[in-house]
Write a protein that holds these residues in place. Structure first.
Motif, PDB file in Angstrom:
ATOM      1  N   ALA A 170     -10.904  12.822  -7.904  1.00  0.00           N
ATOM      2  CA  ALA A 170      -9.987  11.797  -7.418  1.00  0.00           C
ATOM      3  C   ALA A 170     -10.079  11.620  -5.908  1.00  0.00           C
ATOM      4  O   ALA A 170      -9.228  11.009  -5.286  1.00  0.00           O
ATOM      5  N   ALA A 171     -11.126  12.174  -5.302  1.00  0.00           N
ATOM      6  CA  ALA A 171     -11.263  12.094  -3.853  1.00  0.00           C
ATOM      7  C   ALA A 171     -11.359  10.641  -3.399  1.00  0.00           C
ATOM      8  O   ALA A 171     -11.893   9.784  -4.093  1.00  0.00           O
ATOM      9  N   ALA A 172     -10.823  10.411  -2.207  1.00  0.00           N
ATOM     10  CA  ALA A 172     -10.856   9.055  -1.666  1.00  0.00           C
ATOM     11  C   ALA A 172     -12.303   8.606  -1.458  1.00  0.00           C
ATOM     12  O   ALA A 172     -13.181   9.399  -1.151  1.00  0.00           O
ATOM     13  N   GLN A 173     -12.556   7.336  -1.648  1.00  0.00           N
ATOM     14  CA  GLN A 173     -13.885   6.789  -1.421  1.00  0.00           C
ATOM     15  C   GLN A 173     -14.215   6.803   0.068  1.00  0.00           C
ATOM     16  O   GLN A 173     -13.326   6.748   0.919  1.00  0.00           O
ATOM     17  N   PHE A 174     -15.494   6.879   0.358  1.00  0.00           N
ATOM     18  CA  PHE A 174     -15.940   6.953   1.747  1.00  0.00           C
ATOM     19  C   PHE A 174     -15.431   5.780   2.582  1.00  0.00           C
ATOM     20  O   PHE A 174     -15.088   5.934   3.748  1.00  0.00           O
ATOM     21  N   ASP A 175     -15.356   4.610   1.977  1.00  0.00           N
ATOM     22  CA  ASP A 175     -14.946   3.426   2.738  1.00  0.00           C
ATOM     23  C   ASP A 175     -13.454   3.135   2.636  1.00  0.00           C
ATOM     24  O   ASP A 175     -12.990   2.062   3.021  1.00  0.00           O
ATOM     25  N   ASP A 176     -12.672   4.093   2.138  1.00  0.00           N
ATOM     26  CA  ASP A 176     -11.221   3.925   2.048  1.00  0.00           C
ATOM     27  C   ASP A 176     -10.621   4.122   3.439  1.00  0.00           C
ATOM     28  O   ASP A 176     -10.673   5.217   4.002  1.00  0.00           O
ATOM     29  N   ALA A 177     -10.027   3.087   3.986  1.00  0.00           N
ATOM     30  CA  ALA A 177      -9.485   3.157   5.349  1.00  0.00           C
ATOM     31  C   ALA A 177      -8.343   4.144   5.472  1.00  0.00           C
ATOM     32  O   ALA A 177      -8.029   4.610   6.572  1.00  0.00           O
ATOM     33  N   SER A 178      -7.691   4.469   4.347  1.00  0.00           N
ATOM     34  CA  SER A 178      -6.554   5.387   4.396  1.00  0.00           C
ATOM     35  C   SER A 178      -6.970   6.850   4.246  1.00  0.00           C
ATOM     36  O   SER A 178      -6.124   7.739   4.305  1.00  0.00           O
ATOM     37  N   ALA A 179      -8.266   7.103   4.044  1.00  0.00           N
ATOM     38  CA  ALA A 179      -8.726   8.472   3.838  1.00  0.00           C
ATOM     39  C   ALA A 179      -8.608   9.288   5.125  1.00  0.00           C
ATOM     40  O   ALA A 179      -8.954   8.829   6.206  1.00  0.00           O
ATOM     41  N   VAL A 180      -8.119  10.512   4.978  1.00  0.00           N
ATOM     42  CA  VAL A 180      -8.045  11.468   6.092  1.00  0.00           C
ATOM     43  C   VAL A 180      -8.890  12.675   5.696  1.00  0.00           C
ATOM     44  O   VAL A 180      -8.659  13.301   4.649  1.00  0.00           O
ATOM     45  N   ALA A 269     -24.128   4.426   6.708  1.00  0.00           N
ATOM     46  CA  ALA A 269     -25.246   5.354   6.519  1.00  0.00           C
ATOM     47  C   ALA A 269     -24.787   6.805   6.389  1.00  0.00           C
ATOM     48  O   ALA A 269     -25.563   7.674   5.960  1.00  0.00           O
ATOM     49  N   ASP A 270     -23.523   7.097   6.757  1.00  0.00           N
ATOM     50  CA  ASP A 270     -23.011   8.466   6.697  1.00  0.00           C
ATOM     51  C   ASP A 270     -22.422   8.828   5.338  1.00  0.00           C
ATOM     52  O   ASP A 270     -21.944   9.957   5.152  1.00  0.00           O
ATOM     53  N   ALA A 271     -22.434   7.888   4.400  1.00  0.00           N
ATOM     54  CA  ALA A 271     -21.840   8.167   3.086  1.00  0.00           C
ATOM     55  C   ALA A 271     -22.456   9.411   2.450  1.00  0.00           C
ATOM     56  O   ALA A 271     -21.764  10.243   1.858  1.00  0.00           O
ATOM     57  N   ARG A 272     -23.775   9.562   2.560  1.00  0.00           N
ATOM     58  CA  ARG A 272     -24.451  10.714   1.967  1.00  0.00           C
ATOM     59  C   ARG A 272     -24.045  12.008   2.648  1.00  0.00           C
ATOM     60  O   ARG A 272     -23.838  13.038   1.989  1.00  0.00           O
ATOM     61  N   ALA A 273     -23.908  11.983   3.975  1.00  0.00           N
ATOM     62  CA  ALA A 273     -23.492  13.194   4.704  1.00  0.00           C
ATOM     63  C   ALA A 273     -22.111  13.635   4.257  1.00  0.00           C
ATOM     64  O   ALA A 273     -21.857  14.833   4.046  1.00  0.00           O
ATOM     65  N   PHE A 274     -21.192  12.686   4.101  1.00  0.00           N
ATOM     66  CA  PHE A 274     -19.841  13.011   3.642  1.00  0.00           C
ATOM     67  C   PHE A 274     -19.877  13.602   2.237  1.00  0.00           C
ATOM     68  O   PHE A 274     -19.164  14.566   1.938  1.00  0.00           O
ATOM     69  N   GLU A 275     -20.691  13.028   1.379  1.00  0.00           N
ATOM     70  CA  GLU A 275     -20.764  13.517   0.006  1.00  0.00           C
ATOM     71  C   GLU A 275     -21.332  14.930  -0.060  1.00  0.00           C
ATOM     72  O   GLU A 275     -20.843  15.784  -0.812  1.00  0.00           O
ATOM     73  N   LEU A 276     -22.334  15.210   0.756  1.00  0.00           N
ATOM     74  CA  LEU A 276     -22.894  16.562   0.800  1.00  0.00           C
ATOM     75  C   LEU A 276     -21.850  17.569   1.296  1.00  0.00           C
ATOM     76  O   LEU A 276     -21.741  18.676   0.768  1.00  0.00           O
ATOM     77  N   LEU A 277     -21.090  17.190   2.307  1.00  0.00           N
ATOM     78  CA  LEU A 277     -20.033  18.058   2.818  1.00  0.00           C
ATOM     79  C   LEU A 277     -18.983  18.333   1.746  1.00  0.00           C
ATOM     80  O   LEU A 277     -18.483  19.453   1.614  1.00  0.00           O
ATOM     81  N   ARG A 278     -18.670  17.296   0.971  1.00  0.00           N
ATOM     82  CA  ARG A 278     -17.669  17.474  -0.075  1.00  0.00           C
ATOM     83  C   ARG A 278     -18.212  18.330  -1.215  1.00  0.00           C
ATOM     84  O   ARG A 278     -17.499  19.170  -1.771  1.00  0.00           O
ATOM     85  N   GLN A 279     -19.481  18.162  -1.553  1.00  0.00           N
ATOM     86  CA  GLN A 279     -20.076  18.934  -2.642  1.00  0.00           C
ATOM     87  C   GLN A 279     -20.096  20.434  -2.345  1.00  0.00           C
ATOM     88  O   GLN A 279     -19.945  21.250  -3.255  1.00  0.00           O
ATOM     89  N   CYS A 280     -20.295  20.787  -1.096  1.00  0.00           N
ATOM     90  CA  CYS A 280     -20.297  22.211  -0.745  1.00  0.00           C
ATOM     91  C   CYS A 280     -18.940  22.665  -0.219  1.00  0.00           C
ATOM     92  O   CYS A 280     -18.833  23.702   0.418  1.00  0.00           O
ATOM     93  N   ARG A 281     -17.928  21.875  -0.489  1.00  0.00           N
ATOM     94  CA  ARG A 281     -16.530  22.215  -0.173  1.00  0.00           C
ATOM     95  C   ARG A 281     -16.309  22.467   1.315  1.00  0.00           C
ATOM     96  O   ARG A 281     -15.466  23.269   1.703  1.00  0.00           O
ATOM     97  N   ALA A 282     -17.085  21.809   2.136  1.00  0.00           N
ATOM     98  CA  ALA A 282     -16.902  21.938   3.586  1.00  0.00           C
ATOM     99  C   ALA A 282     -15.722  21.124   4.072  1.00  0.00           C
ATOM    100  O   ALA A 282     -15.113  21.460   5.100  1.00  0.00           O
TER     101      ALA A 282
END
Length: 288
Positions: A170-180, A269-282
Motif C-alpha cells: 500500500a506504499a504511496a506511489q513515487f509521483d504522489d505529491a502527498s508522499a513523505v 528518472a529516480d523512480a527506480r532508485a526509490f523502488e530499490l530503497l524500498r525493496q531493501c527496506r532502507a
C-alpha cells in the motif's frame, strides 16, 4: 576473608594474564607491589598460589571458553568475516585472545551482537587481520549489519513481525505529491572502497583473492528473526537520496536538500532508485 574480596581477586587472576602467571607460578614475593594489592587481596592471591594446580585448571578452562566465545560471536554476527579470516590462515582463537586482552577478558554472556560489534572494531584496527585487500570493507559491511540487528533487536516483537512481512503493497506511489519519505530502522548502508560484490557472489574467494579498488554502496537489511539479514548493492543515486533523508521529507523538500548538496533534484528518472530503497527496506513512505 571477605567474600567480595575473594571474588574480586579471583576475577583478576582469571582476567589479568600477568597476575595469573605470577600466582600460578608461585611468584608471590613482590606480588603485592607489582599488582597493587591490598593486604587482604594479597592474602587471597597467596592462597590461590598455594593451590596453584587446582586454580590453573579453572583459569585455563575459563580462557579456553572465552576464546571460543570470540569465534561464536563472529559465527553469529559476522560469518563472512570469520570465513575470510580462516581462509587467510588466521588462528581465530588467538585473535580472540588478543581482543580479550583489550577488554579484560570480559564475559559478554548473551549479548552476542554487542560482542561481535566490539570484536569487529578491534579486528579492523589489526594490521595483519586486514592484510588482504577487501577484508576491512567486509568487516565494515558486517559491522553495519550488526548495528542494524542490534537496533531491530531493541524493537518490540510486533514491529519486527511487521517488518518481516516485506515492503508494504500500500506504499504511496513515487509521483504522489502527498508522499513523505523517511529512513527505515531495518537497513544500514555501507560505502566500500573495494569490490565487495565479488566476495558476496563467490564465497569461495572470501579472504583468498584480494579485491580490486572499485567503490560501491552496499546494504544490510533485516529479513526476519530466523534469517536475520541479507546484503545488497545500490546505485550511487539511491545512496544520495538516502543520505538526504536524515529527516523525513516530501518530494519538494527532498529536492531542495539534494540541490543544496550540489546534486540533481528528484525527477521521474529516480523512480527506480526509490523502488530499490524500498525493496531493501532502507526507506518507509507515508502520506503527509
Amino acid at each position: 576473608m571477605n567474600a567480595q574480596t575473594v571474588w574480586f581477586t579471583w576475577r583478576r587472576i582469571m582476567c589479568e594474564q600477568p597476575f595469573a602467571e605470577a600466582v600460578l607460578a608461585g611468584r608471590v614475593d613482590d606480588m603485592q607491589a607489582r599488582f597493587s594489592l591490598t593486604d587482604e587481596e594479597n592474602a587471597v592471591a597467596r592462597e590461590y598460589a598455594h593451590e596453584a594446580s587446582g586454580a590453573r585448571w579453572f583459569v585455563e578452562n575459563y580462557r579456553f571458553r572465552m576464546r571460543n566465545s570470540f569465534l561464536n560471536a563472529l559465527e553469529n554476527g559476522a560469518p563472512l568475516t570469520l570465513r575470510a579470516l580462516m581462509a587467510d590462515g588466521h588462528d581465530v582463537r588467538e585473535l580472540g585472545a588478543r581482543f580479550l586482552d583489550t577488554v579484560g577478558w570480559r564475559d559478554y554472556g548473551p549479548f552476542v551482537y554487542t560482542y561481535c560489534a566490539e570484536a569487529l572494531d578491534f579486528l579492523r584496527r589489526e594490521t595483519d587481520a586486514v592484510r588482504v585487500a577487501g577484508m576491512a570493507d567486509l568487516m565494515g559491511l558486517e559491522a553495519a549489519a550488526v548495528a542494524m540487528l542490534r537496533r531491530v533487536g531493541e524493537m518490540d516483537e510486533s514491529a519486527r513481525k511487521q517488518a518481516a512481512s516485506g515492503p508494504s503493497a500500500a506504499a504511496a506511489q513515487f509521483d504522489d505529491a502527498s508522499a513523505v519519505w523517511a529512513r527505515s530502522p531495518y537497513c544500514e548502508l555501507y560505502r566500500s572502497s573495494t569490490q565487495l560484490a565479488k566476495w558476496l557472489r563467490e564465497k569461495g574467494t572470501l579472504g583468498r583473492e584480494p579485491l580490486p579498488d572499485v567503490p560501491g554502496v552496499y546494504v544490510a537489511y533485516y529479513v526476519d528473526d530466523e534469517h536475520t539479514h541479507r546484503f545488497g548493492m545500490l546505485p550511487e543515486r539511491a545512496a544520495q537520496i538516502y543520505d538526504a533523508l536524515e529527516q523525513p521529507a516530501d518530494r519538494a523538500a527532498l529536492s531542495e536538500r539534494l540541490l543544496a548538496r550540489g546534486l540533481a533534484p528528484v525527477t521521474a528518472a529516480d523512480a527506480r532508485a526509490f523502488e530499490l530503497l524500498r525493496q531493501c527496506r532502507a526507506i518507509d513512505v507515508s502520506r503527509g
